[in-house]
Each structure stands twice: as C-alpha cells, then as structure tokens.
Design a protein around this motif. Structure first.
Motif, PDB file in Angstrom:
ATOM      1  N   UNK A  71       2.720   7.369  48.026  1.00  6.94           N
ATOM      2  CA  UNK A  71       3.481   6.091  48.389  1.00  6.94           C
ATOM      3  C   UNK A  71       4.161   6.038  47.171  1.00  6.94           C
ATOM      4  N   UNK A  72       5.173   5.647  46.563  1.00 10.82           N
ATOM      5  CA  UNK A  72       5.319   4.477  46.152  1.00 10.82           C
ATOM      6  C   UNK A  72       5.537   3.260  45.948  1.00 10.82           C
ATOM      7  N   UNK A  73       4.723   2.423  44.621  1.00 11.02           N
ATOM      8  CA  UNK A  73       4.800   0.845  44.523  1.00 11.02           C
ATOM      9  C   UNK A  73       5.833   0.433  45.042  1.00 11.02           C
ATOM     10  N   UNK A  74       6.359   0.549  44.297  1.00  9.67           N
ATOM     11  CA  UNK A  74       7.660  -0.062  43.754  1.00  9.67           C
ATOM     12  C   UNK A  74       8.741  -0.471  44.488  1.00  9.67           C
ATOM     13  N   UNK A  75       8.805   0.192  45.845  1.00 10.78           N
ATOM     14  CA  UNK A  75       9.802  -0.290  47.143  1.00 10.78           C
ATOM     15  C   UNK A  75       9.327  -0.645  47.584  1.00 10.78           C
ATOM     16  N   UNK A  76       8.035  -1.058  48.062  1.00 10.79           N
ATOM     17  CA  UNK A  76       7.178  -1.445  49.102  1.00 10.79           C
ATOM     18  C   UNK A  76       6.695  -2.157  49.321  1.00 10.79           C
ATOM     19  N   UNK A  77       7.163  -2.913  50.295  1.00  6.49           N
ATOM     20  CA  UNK A  77       6.811  -4.205  50.555  1.00  6.49           C
ATOM     21  C   UNK A  77       5.692  -4.352  50.927  1.00  6.49           C
ATOM     22  N   UNK A  78       4.666  -5.468  50.761  1.00  2.00           N
ATOM     23  CA  UNK A  78       3.139  -5.772  51.011  1.00  2.00           C
ATOM     24  C   UNK A  78       3.066  -5.654  52.618  1.00  2.00           C
ATOM     25  N   UNK A  79       4.520  -6.401  52.626  1.00  6.15           N
ATOM     26  CA  UNK A  79       4.111  -6.442  54.844  1.00  6.15           C
ATOM     27  C   UNK A  79       4.304  -4.822  55.714  1.00  6.15           C
ATOM     28  N   UNK A  80       4.866  -3.886  54.714  1.00  7.28           N
ATOM     29  CA  UNK A  80       4.252  -2.329  55.077  1.00  7.28           C
ATOM     30  C   UNK A  80       3.418  -2.183  55.062  1.00  7.28           C
ATOM     31  N   UNK A  81       2.205  -2.691  54.373  1.00  7.74           N
ATOM     32  CA  UNK A  81       1.134  -2.365  54.453  1.00  7.74           C
ATOM     33  C   UNK A  81      -0.185  -2.368  54.934  1.00  7.74           C
ATOM     34  N   UNK A  82      -0.061  -3.039  55.766  1.00  7.61           N
ATOM     35  CA  UNK A  82      -0.757  -3.984  56.565  1.00  7.61           C
ATOM     36  C   UNK A  82      -2.352  -2.928  57.029  1.00  7.61           C
ATOM     37  N   UNK A  83      -3.292  -2.583  57.265  1.00  6.95           N
ATOM     38  CA  UNK A  83      -4.362  -1.592  57.499  1.00  6.95           C
ATOM     39  C   UNK A  83      -4.252  -0.523  56.616  1.00  6.95           C
ATOM     40  N   UNK A  84      -3.474  -0.461  55.989  1.00  4.19           N
ATOM     41  CA  UNK A  84      -3.783   0.926  55.260  1.00  4.19           C
ATOM     42  C   UNK A  84      -5.224   0.481  53.800  1.00  4.19           C
ATOM     43  N   UNK A  85      -5.364   2.307  53.703  1.00  4.54           N
ATOM     44  CA  UNK A  85      -6.389   2.074  53.044  1.00  4.54           C
ATOM     45  C   UNK A  85      -5.421   2.667  51.256  1.00  4.54           C
ATOM     46  N   UNK A  86      -5.034   2.358  50.185  1.00  7.52           N
ATOM     47  CA  UNK A  86      -4.932   2.285  49.470  1.00  7.52           C
ATOM     48  C   UNK A  86      -5.652   2.971  47.995  1.00  7.52           C
ATOM     49  N   UNK A  87      -5.705   4.064  47.605  1.00  7.17           N
ATOM     50  CA  UNK A  87      -6.427   4.554  45.801  1.00  7.17           C
ATOM     51  C   UNK A  87      -5.348   4.447  44.691  1.00  7.17           C
ATOM     52  N   UNK A  88      -5.518   3.596  43.807  1.00  4.95           N
ATOM     53  CA  UNK A  88      -4.869   3.891  42.887  1.00  4.95           C
ATOM     54  C   UNK A  88      -5.588   4.775  41.355  1.00  4.95           C
ATOM     55  N   UNK A  89      -4.986   5.191  40.633  1.00  2.00           N
ATOM     56  CA  UNK A  89      -5.605   5.627  39.982  1.00  2.00           C
ATOM     57  C   UNK A  89      -6.460   4.521  38.958  1.00  2.00           C
ATOM     58  N   UNK A  90      -6.890   3.448  38.989  1.00  4.27           N
ATOM     59  CA  UNK A  90      -8.412   2.969  39.371  1.00  4.27           C
ATOM     60  C   UNK A  90      -9.523   3.194  39.480  1.00  4.27           C
ATOM     61  N   UNK A  91      -9.053   4.220  41.064  1.00 10.90           N
ATOM     62  CA  UNK A  91     -10.016   4.342  41.909  1.00 10.90           C
ATOM     63  C   UNK A  91     -10.045   5.737  42.251  1.00 10.90           C
ATOM     64  N   UNK A  92      -9.638   6.848  41.001  1.00 12.56           N
ATOM     65  CA  UNK A  92      -9.851   8.189  40.703  1.00 12.56           C
ATOM     66  C   UNK A  92     -10.980   8.937  40.449  1.00 12.56           C
TER      67      UNK A  92
END
Length: 172
Positions: free
Chosen positions: A64-85
């Motif tokens: 998922x691209x983050x620059x165009x994803x508003x926070x209000x859209x991510x409710x309930x999501x589990x997100x993994x960033x490069x720091x969590x790999x």
C-alpha cells in the motif's frame, strides 16, 4: 468520527479525530518517527512510500502506498514498515539479504518500497506457491511499476527472483 486504531510493526496505535486527515506516510514519519518509509512523488506513482498491510477482516498482506492513504482509511489495519522486516533475532529477512548480496540498490531511497512490495509477494507465495516458470511474471506484477531513479530495476528483479527460487515452498 471517533478515534481510530491500527498497529504498526505490532505496536498498537490510537489516533484522535483531529489527526485522521493526515496521510499514513506523514503520521509514520512525524508522529511515530519511523523514517524508513520514503516520500518521493507524493501522488502514489513511484511507490517509494510502500508499506505492507493486512486490512481489517482480511488475511492477505498487500502493498500500500502511504503518501495518498489517509489515516481515516487504516482503521483496524496491521501495518508493517521497513523497520519491522528483520526477523525477531535481528537477522535480515531473506529478501533484505538478497538485495544486499545482489547489490540491488545504489542510493537506497526506493529500496523500502521495493522491499515492502516484495515482502507482500513473499507472504502470498507462502500461501499459494507458483510454478517456477511463472516467477518472473509474479515478480514483475509485484515490483514492475516501482520507480528507481538510479535505474536499479534489473538487480531488484534478479535478487527477488533468485531468493524466491531458492526458498523452499514458494514455488512448485
């Protein structure tokens, strides 16, 4: 709209209503101080800002691209960033190691986006392996539209194909 909740690299996050118009990228960098996810084009085209997510009620990890994803859209999501790999013991994920071994990047700016899309593919292949002759196609589908200013495409693609073919259970 009430507070929303999601997780980033296993850490629960609660965001009040007044911050829900922020982009996910801005929140990761400014509020969580996770700067591995990079801002580049700002319109979701280059995919340097890609993270891997599991959306609410779904089991599939997807880029998922983050620059165009508003926070209000991510409710309930589990997100993994490069720091969590990296693996729990600090060992690099096999894809990270493959990118290093194959000198897949030059400046490294786009690397987190390539990596996170590759991680999503890796997880998908663990559940549904592909024939070896289809690996080139699934790699192209996963990272073929990512932009690398240093033109490291061939090395990213080669590294990802190589590690997928070497890992038991990802191909049939």
């Amino acid at each position: 709209m009430a507070e929303i909740e999601f997780s980033v690299n296993g850490q629960p996050v609660h965001v009040p209503e007044d911050k829900q118009e922020m982009s996910l990228l801005e929140y990761l960098q400014e509020e969580m101080r996770l700067t591995g996810t990079k801002f580049c084009c700002g319109i979701g085209v280059c995919q340097a800002c890609t993270v891997a997510v599991k959306q609410k009620g779904k089991d599939e990890l997807k880029p998922t691209v983050t620059c165009v994803t508003p926070l209000k859209a991510v409710d309930g999501w589990r997100i993994q960033t490069v720091e969590g790999v990296a693996l729990p013991d600090g060992t690099l994920h096999p894809i990270q190691a493959a990118f290093l071994d194959e000198f897949a990047f030059q400046c490294g700016y786009c690397t987190p986006g390539f990596l996170m899309a590759s991680i999503a593919l890796w997880e998908k292949l663990k559940k549904k392996p592909v024939p070896k002759d289809k690996v080139k196609d699934v790699v192209m589908d996963a990272i073929g539209t990512h932009i690398c200013r240093c033109t490291g495409y061939v090395r990213y693609h080669h590294a990802l194909r190589k590690v997928i073919l070497a890992e038991p259970g990802l191909t049939v």
